[in-house]
Design an enzyme around this catalytic site. Structure first.
Site, PDB file in Angstrom:
ATOM      1  N   HIS A  61      48.275  92.755  56.223  1.00 51.03           N
ATOM      2  CA  HIS A  61      48.178  92.888  54.709  1.00 51.03           C
ATOM      3  C   HIS A  61      47.403  93.943  54.283  1.00 51.03           C
ATOM      4  CE1 HIS A  61      48.300  92.137  50.381  1.00 51.03           C
ATOM      5  NE2 HIS A  61      47.260  91.176  50.480  1.00 51.03           N
ATOM      6  N   HIS A  80      49.486  80.750  49.290  1.00 49.27           N
ATOM      7  CA  HIS A  80      50.115  81.737  50.274  1.00 49.27           C
ATOM      8  C   HIS A  80      49.160  82.049  51.313  1.00 49.27           C
ATOM      9  CE1 HIS A  80      48.370  84.648  47.298  1.00 49.27           C
ATOM     10  NE2 HIS A  80      48.514  85.360  48.672  1.00 49.27           N
ATOM     11  N   ASP A 132      47.658  85.095  53.883  1.00 49.94           N
ATOM     12  CA  ASP A 132      47.323  86.471  53.846  1.00 49.94           C
ATOM     13  C   ASP A 132      47.305  86.734  55.584  1.00 49.94           C
ATOM     14  OD1 ASP A 132      47.218  86.869  51.134  1.00 49.94           O
ATOM     15  OD2 ASP A 132      44.958  87.259  51.161  1.00 49.94           O
ATOM     16  N   TRP A 188      72.597  75.079  45.465  1.00 48.63           N
ATOM     17  CA  TRP A 188      71.626  75.906  46.074  1.00 48.63           C
ATOM     18  C   TRP A 188      71.151  77.057  45.425  1.00 48.63           C
ATOM     19  CZ3 TRP A 188      74.137  78.483  51.265  1.00 48.63           C
ATOM     20  CH2 TRP A 188      75.469  79.265  50.581  1.00 48.63           C
TER      21      TRP A 188
HETATM   22 MN    MN Z   1      47.338  87.340  49.172  1.00 55.98          MN
END
Ligand code: MN
Length: 258
Positions: free
Chosen positions: A80, A74, A76, A62
């Site tokens: 943010h 990713h 947002d 691990w």
């Molecule tokens: Mn971003």
């Protein structure tokens, strides 16, 4: 009454619905945003090994995760951006808003000819004339072909002494998508939802400013958007439920009828 989930299970088993992975691999090599001085930058994604079937843990392997929230493919969250500071963090996004339809506007040819290419309101209106309105509770995915550069950070960021040159969305279109269209947000293939040159726009970073300020979302660094039809896909975006988080690396999947 027909069970819609059972119908979906059957369609998946029969190959009538394909699962397309819109996620880039996440590693130390994953390109990351680079901001100029004096701004803070994000660390790279990194695995730090805890044990690997060794004296530190004889039967298990691990790692600890290190890296920024805004790394690789990713999500947002509204919090943010300063315009969304009183709105949801990534753990507070309602789960029903993590699943929704997606449409694809493909400007790969134009971005290949001009890396600073910007999507405009009239481009989206032309898409709507052909394919119907942008979906309520769904995503606008903006294909630019930039995913082909995602394994080469210099080509992906495409910066020179005037700053980065990557395609995006113009100020008027960002405002209009935020205020006039019932979408959840926008998804892009580039390192952020805004164009590389958006530091010089008025306001700067209009996609972040208007969309997150309107409680909408961003998805970045997507892969395989070219495998989606213009309309008809269902998108599942699954960011980590980071309490107080401004965003998260995200597994993004699309269900596509075949
Ligand atoms: Mn971003």
């Amino acid at each position: 009454m027909t069970d819609a989930v059972q119908n979906l299970v059957a369609a998946l088993a029969a190959g009538q619905v394909e699962v397309v992975d819109l996620t880039q691999p996440l590693s130390e090599e994953t390109p990351i945003l680079r901001l100029p001085e004096p701004f803070a930058n994000t660390p790279r994604f990194r695995l730090r090994e805890l044990s690997h079937y060794d004296e530190r843990g004889p039967a298990w392997y691990w790692n600890a995760l290190e890296g920024g929230e805004h790394t690789g493919t990713h999500f947002d969250a509204p919090i943010h951006w300063v315009t969304g500071q009183d709105q949801d963090d990534v753990s507070q996004v309602p789960p029903g808003r993590l699943v929704g339809p997606a449409v694809v506007i493909d400007h790969a040819d134009r971005a290949a000819a001009d890396p600073d290419h910007l999507l405009r309101v009239e481009d989206v209106e032309a898409f709507e004339a052909d394919h119907g309105p942008l979906p309520e509770g769904g995503w606008l995915l903006y294909r630019t072909g930039w995913d082909a550069r995602a394994q080469d950070e210099a080509a992906f960021l495409n910066a020179d002494d005037t700053g980065p040159h990557t395609p995006g969305i113009d100020v008027a279109c960002a405002r209009w998508l935020a205020d006039e269209r019932p979408i959840l947000g926008i998804g892009v293939e580039t390192v952020g939802t805004d164009a590389g040159a958006a530091h010089s726009f008025d306001p700067p970073f209009p996609c972040h400013s208007f969309l997150l300020g309107a409680g909408k979302y961003g998805l970045t660094q997507l892969a395989n958007v070219d495998r989606l039809p213009p309309t008809g896909a269902l998108l599942i975006a699954a960011p980590l439920k980071i309490v107080g988080g401004s965003g998260s690396p995200t597994r993004v999947l699309a269900l596509v009828p075949r």
